[in-house]
Design a protein around this motif. Structure first.
Motif, PDB file in Angstrom:
ATOM      1  N   ALA A   1     -26.477   9.658  23.899  1.00  0.00           N
ATOM      2  CA  ALA A   1     -27.061   9.844  22.565  1.00  0.00           C
ATOM      3  C   ALA A   1     -26.154  10.710  21.695  1.00  0.00           C
ATOM      4  N   ARG A   2     -25.585  11.743  22.269  1.00  0.00           N
ATOM      5  CA  ARG A   2     -24.668  12.591  21.494  1.00  0.00           C
ATOM      6  C   ARG A   2     -23.406  11.825  21.111  1.00  0.00           C
ATOM      7  N   ALA A   3     -22.931  10.956  22.019  1.00  0.00           N
ATOM      8  CA  ALA A   3     -21.723  10.179  21.734  1.00  0.00           C
ATOM      9  C   ALA A   3     -21.964   9.165  20.616  1.00  0.00           C
ATOM     10  N   VAL A   4     -23.100   8.476  20.651  1.00  0.00           N
ATOM     11  CA  VAL A   4     -23.375   7.502  19.589  1.00  0.00           C
ATOM     12  C   VAL A   4     -23.641   8.219  18.267  1.00  0.00           C
ATOM     13  N   ALA A   5     -24.190   9.419  18.331  1.00  0.00           N
ATOM     14  CA  ALA A   5     -24.401  10.218  17.122  1.00  0.00           C
ATOM     15  C   ALA A   5     -23.062  10.602  16.492  1.00  0.00           C
ATOM     16  N   ALA A   6     -22.118  11.028  17.322  1.00  0.00           N
ATOM     17  CA  ALA A   6     -20.787  11.382  16.812  1.00  0.00           C
ATOM     18  C   ALA A   6     -20.104  10.168  16.186  1.00  0.00           C
ATOM     19  N   HIS A   7     -20.325   9.014  16.782  1.00  0.00           N
ATOM     20  CA  HIS A   7     -19.754   7.776  16.245  1.00  0.00           C
ATOM     21  C   HIS A   7     -20.281   7.500  14.841  1.00  0.00           C
ATOM     22  N   PHE A   8     -21.581   7.620  14.652  1.00  0.00           N
ATOM     23  CA  PHE A   8     -22.147   7.363  13.325  1.00  0.00           C
ATOM     24  C   PHE A   8     -21.701   8.411  12.313  1.00  0.00           C
ATOM     25  N   ALA A   9     -21.564   9.646  12.752  1.00  0.00           N
ATOM     26  CA  ALA A   9     -21.085  10.686  11.837  1.00  0.00           C
ATOM     27  C   ALA A   9     -19.682  10.353  11.342  1.00  0.00           C
ATOM     28  N   ALA A  10     -18.842   9.820  12.239  1.00  0.00           N
ATOM     29  CA  ALA A  10     -17.464   9.490  11.883  1.00  0.00           C
ATOM     30  C   ALA A  10     -17.374   8.310  10.916  1.00  0.00           C
ATOM     31  N   LEU A  11     -18.403   7.460  10.877  1.00  0.00           N
ATOM     32  CA  LEU A  11     -18.388   6.297   9.987  1.00  0.00           C
ATOM     33  C   LEU A  11     -18.575   6.674   8.512  1.00  0.00           C
ATOM     34  N   ARG A  12     -19.159   7.829   8.271  1.00  0.00           N
ATOM     35  CA  ARG A  12     -19.410   8.302   6.897  1.00  0.00           C
ATOM     36  C   ARG A  12     -20.109   7.233   6.053  1.00  0.00           C
ATOM     37  N   LEU A  13     -21.221   6.780   6.563  1.00  0.00           N
ATOM     38  CA  LEU A  13     -21.974   5.726   5.893  1.00  0.00           C
ATOM     39  C   LEU A  13     -22.611   6.231   4.599  1.00  0.00           C
TER      40      LEU A  13
ATOM     41  N   VAL B   1     -37.674  -1.995   5.980  1.00  0.00           N
ATOM     42  CA  VAL B   1     -36.460  -1.188   6.091  1.00  0.00           C
ATOM     43  C   VAL B   1     -35.359  -1.764   5.204  1.00  0.00           C
ATOM     44  N   LEU B   2     -35.231  -3.069   5.211  1.00  0.00           N
ATOM     45  CA  LEU B   2     -34.159  -3.725   4.467  1.00  0.00           C
ATOM     46  C   LEU B   2     -34.409  -3.738   2.966  1.00  0.00           C
ATOM     47  N   GLU B   3     -35.648  -3.520   2.562  1.00  0.00           N
ATOM     48  CA  GLU B   3     -35.965  -3.470   1.133  1.00  0.00           C
ATOM     49  C   GLU B   3     -35.723  -2.094   0.538  1.00  0.00           C
ATOM     50  N   ALA B   4     -35.556  -1.087   1.405  1.00  0.00           N
ATOM     51  CA  ALA B   4     -35.335   0.282   0.938  1.00  0.00           C
ATOM     52  C   ALA B   4     -33.849   0.514   0.656  1.00  0.00           C
ATOM     53  N   PRO B   5     -33.524   1.492  -0.190  1.00  0.00           N
ATOM     54  CA  PRO B   5     -32.113   1.782  -0.456  1.00  0.00           C
ATOM     55  C   PRO B   5     -31.448   2.440   0.758  1.00  0.00           C
ATOM     56  N   GLY B   6     -30.138   2.458   0.751  1.00  0.00           N
ATOM     57  CA  GLY B   6     -29.399   3.132   1.805  1.00  0.00           C
ATOM     58  C   GLY B   6     -28.908   2.195   2.889  1.00  0.00           C
ATOM     59  N   THR B   7     -28.326   2.795   3.926  1.00  0.00           N
ATOM     60  CA  THR B   7     -27.783   2.055   5.065  1.00  0.00           C
ATOM     61  C   THR B   7     -28.674   2.298   6.271  1.00  0.00           C
ATOM     62  N   PRO B   8     -29.468   1.327   6.687  1.00  0.00           N
ATOM     63  CA  PRO B   8     -30.410   1.543   7.788  1.00  0.00           C
ATOM     64  C   PRO B   8     -29.751   1.490   9.170  1.00  0.00           C
ATOM     65  N   ILE B   9     -30.180   2.419  10.018  1.00  0.00           N
ATOM     66  CA  ILE B   9     -29.806   2.472  11.432  1.00  0.00           C
ATOM     67  C   ILE B   9     -31.125   2.453  12.194  1.00  0.00           C
ATOM     68  N   VAL B  10     -31.356   1.409  12.976  1.00  0.00           N
ATOM     69  CA  VAL B  10     -32.635   1.237  13.668  1.00  0.00           C
ATOM     70  C   VAL B  10     -32.421   1.342  15.169  1.00  0.00           C
ATOM     71  N   VAL B  11     -33.095   2.298  15.794  1.00  0.00           N
ATOM     72  CA  VAL B  11     -32.989   2.492  17.243  1.00  0.00           C
ATOM     73  C   VAL B  11     -34.176   1.816  17.917  1.00  0.00           C
ATOM     74  N   SER B  12     -33.878   0.881  18.816  1.00  0.00           N
ATOM     75  CA  SER B  12     -34.914   0.076  19.428  1.00  0.00           C
ATOM     76  C   SER B  12     -34.673  -0.038  20.939  1.00  0.00           C
ATOM     77  N   HIS B  13     -35.084  -1.162  21.521  1.00  0.00           N
ATOM     78  CA  HIS B  13     -35.107  -1.354  22.977  1.00  0.00           C
ATOM     79  C   HIS B  13     -34.439  -2.675  23.357  1.00  0.00           C
ATOM     80  N   GLY B  14     -33.959  -2.738  24.598  1.00  0.00           N
ATOM     81  CA  GLY B  14     -33.146  -3.862  25.033  1.00  0.00           C
ATOM     82  C   GLY B  14     -33.780  -5.231  24.879  1.00  0.00           C
ATOM     83  N   GLY B  15     -34.990  -5.404  25.395  1.00  0.00           N
ATOM     84  CA  GLY B  15     -35.623  -6.714  25.374  1.00  0.00           C
ATOM     85  C   GLY B  15     -35.961  -7.191  23.980  1.00  0.00           C
TER      86      GLY B  15
END
Length: 206
Positions: A38-50, A136-150
């Motif tokens: 979780a910390r690694a994927v968080a750092a990845h998103f921070a680096a993207l500067r979305l 989510v897609l109707e709202a402004p901004g860049t959405p990041i959605v955390v969900s589940h495998g199946g």
């Protein structure tokens, strides 16, 4: 205005993922390796500067924990999103993941509809995932959605207009823990820029 870029993330690792068991409880937490993922994927998103990132997550604990790490790295809050939680596995709860391949002939409702006996159908789960994304897609901004495998695999198949059952059987949209999919909207059609990507995770976190 509809968002033109969408990120979908599978939550980081839990004990039930390690044991490969279906039907984990909603309060199933990340394990120590999952916390590092979780910390690694968080750092990845921070680096993207979305631009204007917005973080959404399933109401389940493991998704909330993963999303919280991302949100903290981006300096935003997490918005719970009902509808992107994992399949209700019915009588298959507690069975091993491998039964989704070895016992697929049993994976159906009484009327023959593909899905978990006593639980959700494949199409039903995919449709409620897609419906949850609509707001989510109707709202402004860049959405990041955390969900589940199946449900993520099923929902992506529907969103990308693939044959739902064929894609499920082939494992076409399978995501490992903390994998990221990025979609771009082009002329009204979602197209994957990367699919179930784990390049942001160090080798020891795979």
């Amino acid at each position: 205005m509809t968002a033109s870029r969408l990120f979908l993330v599978r939550h980081a690792q839990t004990a039930s993922n390690v044991s490969q068991t279906l039907g984990a409880a909603p309060d199933d937490p990340l394990d120590p390796l999952g916390e590092r993922q979780a910390r690694a994927v968080a750092a990845h998103f921070a680096a993207l500067r979305l631009p204007d990132p917005r973080v959404y997550a399933s109401t389940y604990r493991r998704a909330q924990q993963t999303a919280q790490a991302i949100a903290e790295a981006l300096g935003v809050s997490v918005t719970p999103l009902d509808g992107v939680q994992e399949f209700q596995t019915g009588t298959w709860a507690g069975r091993p993941y491998r039964h989704l391949q070895t016992h697929l002939h049993e994976w159906q409702h009484a009327d023959g509809t593909p899905g978990f006996p006593g639980g959700e159908s494949l199409r039903g789960a995919a449709q409620r995932f897609q419906a949850a994304l609509a707001s989510v897609l109707e709202a402004p901004g860049t959405p990041i959605v955390v969900s589940h495998g199946g449900v993520l695999a099923a929902g992506l198949a529907l969103l990308l207009k693939a044959d739902l059952l064929e894609a499920w059987r082939a494992g076409r949209f399978t995501h490992s823990n903390a994998a990221v999919t990025e979609l771009r909207l082009h002329q009204g059609v979602w197209r994957p820029q990367r699919l179930a990507d784990q390049a942001h995770l160090p080798d020891e976190l795979h």
